[in-house]
Design a protein around this motif. Sequence first.
Motif, PDB file in Angstrom:
ATOM      1  N   ALA A 166       0.930  -1.350   0.119  1.00  0.00           N
ATOM      2  CA  ALA A 166      -0.083  -0.021   0.025  1.00  0.00           C
ATOM      3  C   ALA A 166       0.828   1.259   0.050  1.00  0.00           C
ATOM      4  CB  ALA A 166      -1.000   0.077   1.250  1.00  0.00           C
ATOM      5  N   GLU A 167       2.128   1.300   0.377  1.00  0.00           N
ATOM      6  CA  GLU A 167       2.974   2.348   0.427  1.00  0.00           C
ATOM      7  C   GLU A 167       3.204   3.061  -0.940  1.00  0.00           C
ATOM      8  OE1 GLU A 167       3.852  -0.839   2.157  1.00  0.00           O
ATOM      9  OE2 GLU A 167       3.511   0.063   3.938  1.00  0.00           O
ATOM     10  N   LEU A 168       3.159   2.391  -1.858  1.00  0.00           N
ATOM     11  CA  LEU A 168       3.338   2.853  -3.356  1.00  0.00           C
ATOM     12  C   LEU A 168       2.047   3.620  -3.769  1.00  0.00           C
ATOM     13  CD1 LEU A 168       4.402  -0.541  -5.403  1.00  0.00           C
ATOM     14  CD2 LEU A 168       5.548   1.513  -4.630  1.00  0.00           C
ATOM     15  N   GLU A 169       0.833   3.371  -3.331  1.00  0.00           N
ATOM     16  CA  GLU A 169      -0.213   4.137  -3.447  1.00  0.00           C
ATOM     17  C   GLU A 169      -0.397   5.284  -2.339  1.00  0.00           C
ATOM     18  OE1 GLU A 169      -3.775   1.296  -3.726  1.00  0.00           O
ATOM     19  OE2 GLU A 169      -2.033   0.001  -3.661  1.00  0.00           O
ATOM     20  N   ASP A 170       0.106   5.208  -1.214  1.00  0.00           N
ATOM     21  CA  ASP A 170       0.247   6.173  -0.316  1.00  0.00           C
ATOM     22  C   ASP A 170       1.090   7.255  -0.736  1.00  0.00           C
ATOM     23  OD1 ASP A 170      -1.120   4.862   1.614  1.00  0.00           O
ATOM     24  OD2 ASP A 170       0.432   4.128   2.679  1.00  0.00           O
ATOM     25  N   ALA A 171       2.116   6.862  -1.616  1.00  0.00           N
ATOM     26  CA  ALA A 171       3.167   7.994  -2.271  1.00  0.00           C
ATOM     27  C   ALA A 171       2.261   8.615  -3.199  1.00  0.00           C
ATOM     28  CB  ALA A 171       4.225   7.310  -2.781  1.00  0.00           C
ATOM     29  N   ALA A 172       1.586   8.090  -3.835  1.00  0.00           N
ATOM     30  CA  ALA A 172       0.785   8.740  -4.852  1.00  0.00           C
ATOM     31  C   ALA A 172      -0.398   9.567  -4.334  1.00  0.00           C
ATOM     32  CB  ALA A 172       0.315   7.527  -6.000  1.00  0.00           C
ATOM     33  N   LEU A 173      -0.761   9.149  -3.214  1.00  0.00           N
ATOM     34  CA  LEU A 173      -2.122   9.822  -2.653  1.00  0.00           C
ATOM     35  C   LEU A 173      -1.441  11.431  -1.966  1.00  0.00           C
ATOM     36  CD1 LEU A 173      -3.842   7.122  -0.968  1.00  0.00           C
ATOM     37  CD2 LEU A 173      -4.595   8.577  -2.742  1.00  0.00           C
ATOM     38  N   VAL A 174       0.102  10.979  -1.201  1.00  0.00           N
ATOM     39  CA  VAL A 174       0.560  12.429  -0.877  1.00  0.00           C
ATOM     40  C   VAL A 174       0.665  13.240  -1.906  1.00  0.00           C
ATOM     41  CG1 VAL A 174       2.698  12.996   0.205  1.00  0.00           C
ATOM     42  CG2 VAL A 174       1.444  11.125   1.282  1.00  0.00           C
ATOM     43  N   ASP A 175       1.386  12.821  -3.089  1.00  0.00           N
ATOM     44  CA  ASP A 175       1.444  13.601  -3.991  1.00  0.00           C
ATOM     45  C   ASP A 175       0.240  14.241  -4.762  1.00  0.00           C
ATOM     46  OD1 ASP A 175       3.983  13.125  -4.008  1.00  0.00           O
ATOM     47  OD2 ASP A 175       4.447  11.728  -5.595  1.00  0.00           O
ATOM     48  N   GLY A 176      -0.959  13.965  -4.234  1.00  0.00           N
ATOM     49  CA  GLY A 176      -2.173  14.718  -4.650  1.00  0.00           C
ATOM     50  C   GLY A 176      -2.870  13.888  -5.601  1.00  0.00           C
ATOM     51  N   ALA A 177      -2.731  12.564  -5.808  1.00  0.00           N
ATOM     52  CA  ALA A 177      -3.680  11.940  -6.903  1.00  0.00           C
ATOM     53  C   ALA A 177      -4.887  11.422  -6.007  1.00  0.00           C
ATOM     54  CB  ALA A 177      -2.860  10.531  -7.040  1.00  0.00           C
ATOM     55  N   ASN A 178      -6.048  11.145  -6.323  1.00  0.00           N
ATOM     56  CA  ASN A 178      -7.207  10.751  -5.613  1.00  0.00           C
ATOM     57  C   ASN A 178      -7.304   9.192  -5.971  1.00  0.00           C
ATOM     58  OD1 ASN A 178      -8.314   9.909  -8.147  1.00  0.00           O
ATOM     59  ND2 ASN A 178      -9.286  12.045  -8.350  1.00  0.00           N
ATOM     60  N   THR A 179      -8.081   8.600  -4.791  1.00  0.00           N
ATOM     61  CA  THR A 179      -8.024   6.984  -4.801  1.00  0.00           C
ATOM     62  C   THR A 179      -8.197   6.405  -6.107  1.00  0.00           C
ATOM     63  OG1 THR A 179     -10.463   7.505  -4.044  1.00  0.00           O
ATOM     64  CG2 THR A 179      -8.707   6.677  -2.487  1.00  0.00           C
ATOM     65  N   TRP A 180      -8.893   7.131  -7.037  1.00  0.00           N
ATOM     66  CA  TRP A 180      -9.197   6.242  -8.422  1.00  0.00           C
ATOM     67  C   TRP A 180      -7.988   6.653  -9.340  1.00  0.00           C
ATOM     68  CZ3 TRP A 180     -11.586   3.380 -11.192  1.00  0.00           C
ATOM     69  CH2 TRP A 180     -11.371   3.290 -12.726  1.00  0.00           C
ATOM     70  N   GLN A 181      -7.329   7.810  -9.312  1.00  0.00           N
ATOM     71  CA  GLN A 181      -5.942   7.748  -9.919  1.00  0.00           C
ATOM     72  C   GLN A 181      -5.103   6.843  -9.437  1.00  0.00           C
ATOM     73  OE1 GLN A 181      -5.799  11.884  -9.452  1.00  0.00           O
ATOM     74  NE2 GLN A 181      -6.072  12.249 -11.467  1.00  0.00           N
ATOM     75  N   SER A 182      -4.888   6.589  -8.128  1.00  0.00           N
ATOM     76  CA  SER A 182      -3.642   5.788  -7.605  1.00  0.00           C
ATOM     77  C   SER A 182      -4.278   4.433  -7.826  1.00  0.00           C
ATOM     78  CB  SER A 182      -3.504   5.916  -5.940  1.00  0.00           C
ATOM     79  OG  SER A 182      -4.618   5.311  -5.189  1.00  0.00           O
ATOM     80  N   PHE A 183      -5.488   4.123  -7.948  1.00  0.00           N
ATOM     81  CA  PHE A 183      -6.009   2.550  -8.452  1.00  0.00           C
ATOM     82  C   PHE A 183      -5.491   2.491  -9.828  1.00  0.00           C
ATOM     83  CE2 PHE A 183      -9.276   0.412 -10.757  1.00  0.00           C
ATOM     84  CZ  PHE A 183      -9.110  -0.770 -10.236  1.00  0.00           C
ATOM     85  N   ARG A 184      -5.981   3.429 -10.561  1.00  0.00           N
ATOM     86  CA  ARG A 184      -5.885   3.199 -12.310  1.00  0.00           C
ATOM     87  C   ARG A 184      -4.302   3.200 -12.727  1.00  0.00           C
ATOM     88  NH1 ARG A 184      -4.883   2.694 -16.079  1.00  0.00           N
ATOM     89  NH2 ARG A 184      -5.465   3.109 -18.035  1.00  0.00           N
ATOM     90  N   HIS A 185      -3.756   4.292 -11.978  1.00  0.00           N
ATOM     91  CA  HIS A 185      -2.104   4.264 -12.392  1.00  0.00           C
ATOM     92  C   HIS A 185      -1.079   3.784 -11.648  1.00  0.00           C
ATOM     93  CE1 HIS A 185      -3.780   7.048 -15.583  1.00  0.00           C
ATOM     94  NE2 HIS A 185      -4.313   7.591 -14.505  1.00  0.00           N
ATOM     95  N   VAL A 186      -1.319   3.068 -10.296  1.00  0.00           N
ATOM     96  CA  VAL A 186      -0.385   2.468  -9.560  1.00  0.00           C
ATOM     97  C   VAL A 186      -0.619   1.109  -9.532  1.00  0.00           C
ATOM     98  CG1 VAL A 186       0.962   2.471  -7.461  1.00  0.00           C
ATOM     99  CG2 VAL A 186       0.262   4.832  -8.395  1.00  0.00           C
ATOM    100  N   ALA A 187      -1.968   0.697  -8.849  1.00  0.00           N
ATOM    101  CA  ALA A 187      -2.297  -0.548  -8.604  1.00  0.00           C
ATOM    102  C   ALA A 187      -2.554  -1.167  -9.659  1.00  0.00           C
ATOM    103  CB  ALA A 187      -3.445  -0.482  -7.329  1.00  0.00           C
ATOM    104  N   LEU A 188      -3.265  -0.850 -10.504  1.00  0.00           N
ATOM    105  CA  LEU A 188      -4.036  -1.529 -11.823  1.00  0.00           C
ATOM    106  C   LEU A 188      -2.666  -2.365 -12.816  1.00  0.00           C
ATOM    107  CD1 LEU A 188      -6.805  -2.447 -12.792  1.00  0.00           C
ATOM    108  CD2 LEU A 188      -6.699  -0.628 -14.047  1.00  0.00           C
TER     109      LEU A 188
END
Lengths: 276, 307
Positions: A166-188
């Motif tokens: 989850a740390e990878l997505e946390d980084a994206a969230l801290v950089d201002g991504a929303n949950t959809w973006q962190s799902f779409r561009h990091v997790a997916l």
Amino acid sequence: MPVALERFINRVGFLLSLFVLVSPAILVFFWMLSLSFKNEVDNTAWPPVFVPNPPTMANYVEVFARNNFLLYLWNSIVVTGGAVLVGLIIGVPAGYGIARSKSAKSAVLILIARMTPALSYLIPLFMVFQVLGLIGTKSALLVTHLVITVPIIVWIMIGYFENIPAELEDAALVDGANTWQSFRHVALPLARPGIVVGGILAFIFSWNNFIFSVVLGGKTTRTLPSAIYNVLTFEQISWGPLAAAALLVTLPVLLLTVIAQREIVAGLSSGGLKDG
Amino acid sequence: MTESPALAASAPPRSAAHKKYDFSRKYWVFALPAVIVVLSVIVFPWLFTVFMSVHDWKIGGGMDFVGLGNFRTLVFDDRFRESLLITFYFTVLAVVIPIVLGTLAALVFHREFPFRGILRTIFVMPMMATPVAVALVWKMMFHPQLGVLNYLLSLFGIPPSEWVFSTSTVIPTLVMVEVWHWTPLVMLILLGGLAGMPTEPYESAKIDGANSWQMFRFITLPLLWPYIMIALVIRTIDALKVFDIIFVISEGGPGTASETLNIFLYLQAFQFYKLGYSSAVVVIFFTIIVALSLILLYVRQKTKWNS
């Protein structure tokens, strides 16, 4: 016991076990092939003829000429393809949601859904489709096949998303991504192997399903497995065309098994479950 | 801060630890479409089945509330009780044999040997093959006069069998097909277990002069045990709900000799259209499956299978 003797016994035992394990699979698939390439005289000969000589394509020609095979093939493609596609579209995000919210209860629900006999869904769904006038339509079959595809895809995706830190997505969230973006561009993108595995297994189990089409399928809307079953019951037993049809029905799945064996094994040992 | 004061006021106070997001509510949005589908095609049928099981449904509409009447009738239905026994008989055989053979297969395929990849693919193929398609081929192989199996038996001087055409051999024969079908799944589960096994115990056992049986009995088997338990529960559930192969090969016959719970259920529901009565069967069936699934979950968590 001398070492050499023990080694010899080990070796013989090993080869014997290998033979006992593999030969039944070879026998059945070989016999399927053999029946499908022999003429009717050889198929009912005693002692049985093993190797078709000369091989004939007549059985395959008959399958395509007489039994609306292409129509049933198209039905299977629409029903299975549709159910897998819808299953992926809604199942992949769901797996993500359940994994990230650590909802153990929904995971248990999905597991029980995977384990419940397919037949037990049929009585209520049959009544609902009857009220809606959808018995014998491909849409009813497609919706019913979601019972197979959604739980297996969600189940496999939960496992894959849980393994993505989850740390990878946390980084994206801290950089201002929303949950959809962190799902779409990091997790997916990281879960792509899981999507392939889930898609393949959902395809196989949906393609192989028999009972839904027996009950809900109409004369022109049934899928391949129930169509070949009807060939057997409504026409007199003719082994060659029947074996040819059986082989054609299971061929896509067998090819997929050979091509994607690694993915299937990975999926089954993480999911560890089959359907039915 | 771009948030309006009103929003800021209603929002919960942010914790000092900025890294700690609580998005668990937001994540539920991802599951929403699936939740709708699961509620309508899975959970709704479950609840509706329970509702139906306490009613008497008549063809052409109309129903009467009968309470537990359907269940009471079931208890005294000889055909139902017989199907329970047949299911039990089938399940015991169709669990034990694949577990034994699957363990053997896992040990065999865990070794390195020439053509291992191809042979393993062939071994796994029955599991993936369309059950109806292979069941039809088996049915042709079982033909009492022209079937290839009786010919193969004759090569070894064994008298022909009646396979699925006699009440005494039909269940063992169907078990044979089921074993052929699903031993590979047991093998895959156990192969996963063997792959994660430490090598040190074997090395020290070898130094101590243990033979291969002793190594299997005292090292492999205990380490593999959790995986065998998983395979055991999965096999039990699968064997209980066997349908396709019996429906195609013997149709529950001869007579009712191979009428398992699932075949009984199908006939009551879609041959006799006793929808309330068959829903009661589903409720009983479902209870058994849920219990077994929970056991499975418990065993899996103990083995940390998914991690």
